[in-house]
Design an enzyme around this catalytic site. Structure first.
Site: not given
Ligand code: NI
Length: 395
Positions: A82, A142
């Site tokens: 991401d 994440e």
């Molecule tokens: Ni990172």
């Protein structure tokens, strides 16, 4: 030794492709849990390599690469995919700037993905030497709670695959290309958040005896909160309490109804986080009730701490030394207090997380993670790809 040279040669051969892939992904960033095009791109690359994959979550995927040597051994290699909800800057990467307004790969996850695709290519070439199965984990989300790592663990997918060990890495702008840094035990902190509402009774500034002043209570709480780390936490245990936002009141002559306070707590284990949460709430309760007011308190658990298991950490350090020499392996003395959702995997499987040097003045890549000018030195791949491939090959 022959295998190590083969790995390095292949990484060298695929360097341009890894750089080009990273630049393409850099131009097409997608924020947490919305990585739809990114996922399509990764899947098409895995298709090209003939690697089958599963999709345990809506975005991201897990490539399943079976080696030529039959074995029950299962090694997982993880890359997060991401981008951040921000816009970028920086002269050095102008030619491959983000084409998606409000999204940018300013945490190096573009490099993590292209690296893992490069590793997939190296391992495909060396399939005959590969024992057991390698899972190529392309993980979404994440950067945003609850964390893609957590969601993936909740599906039970990796547990069903009986993963023996998992490895993950991050670009590191504070380390030079050609080096890696890690340590056994606590590597990264657990970032939690809290929200306190202090409720009094509004009134006229000149008639405080008829009101219950939440501003005075807030001031007492903010000061008292500073004693949690200094008086309640073991002095040898790292911990941080920071209040980042205080909001209350509308005018110089009005006592408001309430004050809102937002803060963060950083620790290296659950016990300390729980202790801090309990102490903060106890102080808040005492102050609010003592003054005749009330309160609400929410403590939101973020990611757990990243704790590396000794054997897997040793595997990383010895692989680095065998590939690049002693001076390339940096054993960190202290953890850093930033968080990483790799920690969720480590609650289920032995594993190690490590930092791969990606910062240099020449490529203007020494800006800290999440900085709008964040950049990755291309030489990152020449350390990251051989290292990950060699962990999978147990070379
Ligand atoms: Ni990172």
């Amino acid at each position: 030794m022959a295998l190590l040279s083969k790995i390095k040669d292949l990484a060298n051969q695929f360097q341009e492709e890894m750089v080009a892939t990273r630049r393409y992904l850099h131009q097409h960033p997608e924020v947490s849990y919305k990585e739809f095009e990114t996922t399509k791109f990764i899947k098409s690359k895995l298709d090209d390599l003939g690697i089958p994959y599963d999709s345990p979550l809506e975005t991201g995927c897990v490539g399943v690469l079976k080696g030529g040597k039959p074995s029950d051994r299962v090694i997982a290699l993880r890359a997060d995919i991401d981008a951040l909800p921000m816009n970028e800057e920086g002269d050095f990467k102008k030619e491959f700037f983000s084409q998606n307004q409000g999204a940018a790969h300013c945490c190096g996850h573009d490099a993590h993905m292209s690296n893992l695709l490069g590793v997939a290519k190296i391992l495909t070439e060396l399939k005959d030497e590969l024992e057991g199965t390698v899972l190529l984990v392309f993980q979404p989300g994440e950067e945003k709670l609850p964390g893609g790592g957590r969601l993936l663990c909740e599906t039970g997918y990796l547990q069903d695959k009986k993963v023996d060990a998992i490895y993950g890495l991050h670009t590191s702008p504070s380390h030079k290309p050609g080096t890696i840094a890690t340590k056994a035990g606590s590597l990264m902190g657990s970032p939690d958040e809290f929200e306190a509402e202090i409720i009094g009774k509004g009134g006229h500034a000149a008639r405080p005896h008829e009101a219950i002043d939440p501003i005075v209570m807030a001031a007492q709480f903010i000061t008292a909160a500073q004693t949690v780390v200094s008086r309640s936490v073991d002095p040898t245990e790292p911990a941080v309490v920071t209040i980042g936002k205080v909001e209350g009141g509308t005018a110089h002559n009005v006592i408001p109804e309430k004050v809102n306070i937002l803060g963060t707590v950083r620790t290296l284990n659950k016990e300390t986080a729980t202790l801090i949460s309990e102490r903060l709430e106890a102080l808040l309760k005492g102050i609010a009730e003592g003054a005749g007011g009330s309160y609400t308190f929410n403590f939101n658990k973020g990611y757990p701490a990243v704790i590396n298991t000794p054997d897997e950490t040793e595997n990383v350090l010895s692989a680095v030394k065998a590939l690049f020499g002693e001076e390339s392996a940096i054993e960190m003395e202290r953890p850093i207090m930033a968080g990483e959702d790799f920690a969720f995997y480590q609650e289920h499987f032995p594993g190690a997380f490590f930092f791969v040097g990606s910062g240099s003045e020449e490529s203007d890549s020494t800006y800290v993670w999440h900085h709008p000018r964040y950049n990755v030195d291309d030489r990152f791949f020449q350390t990251a790809a051989p290292l990950m491939a060699s962990l999978a090959l147990k070379a």
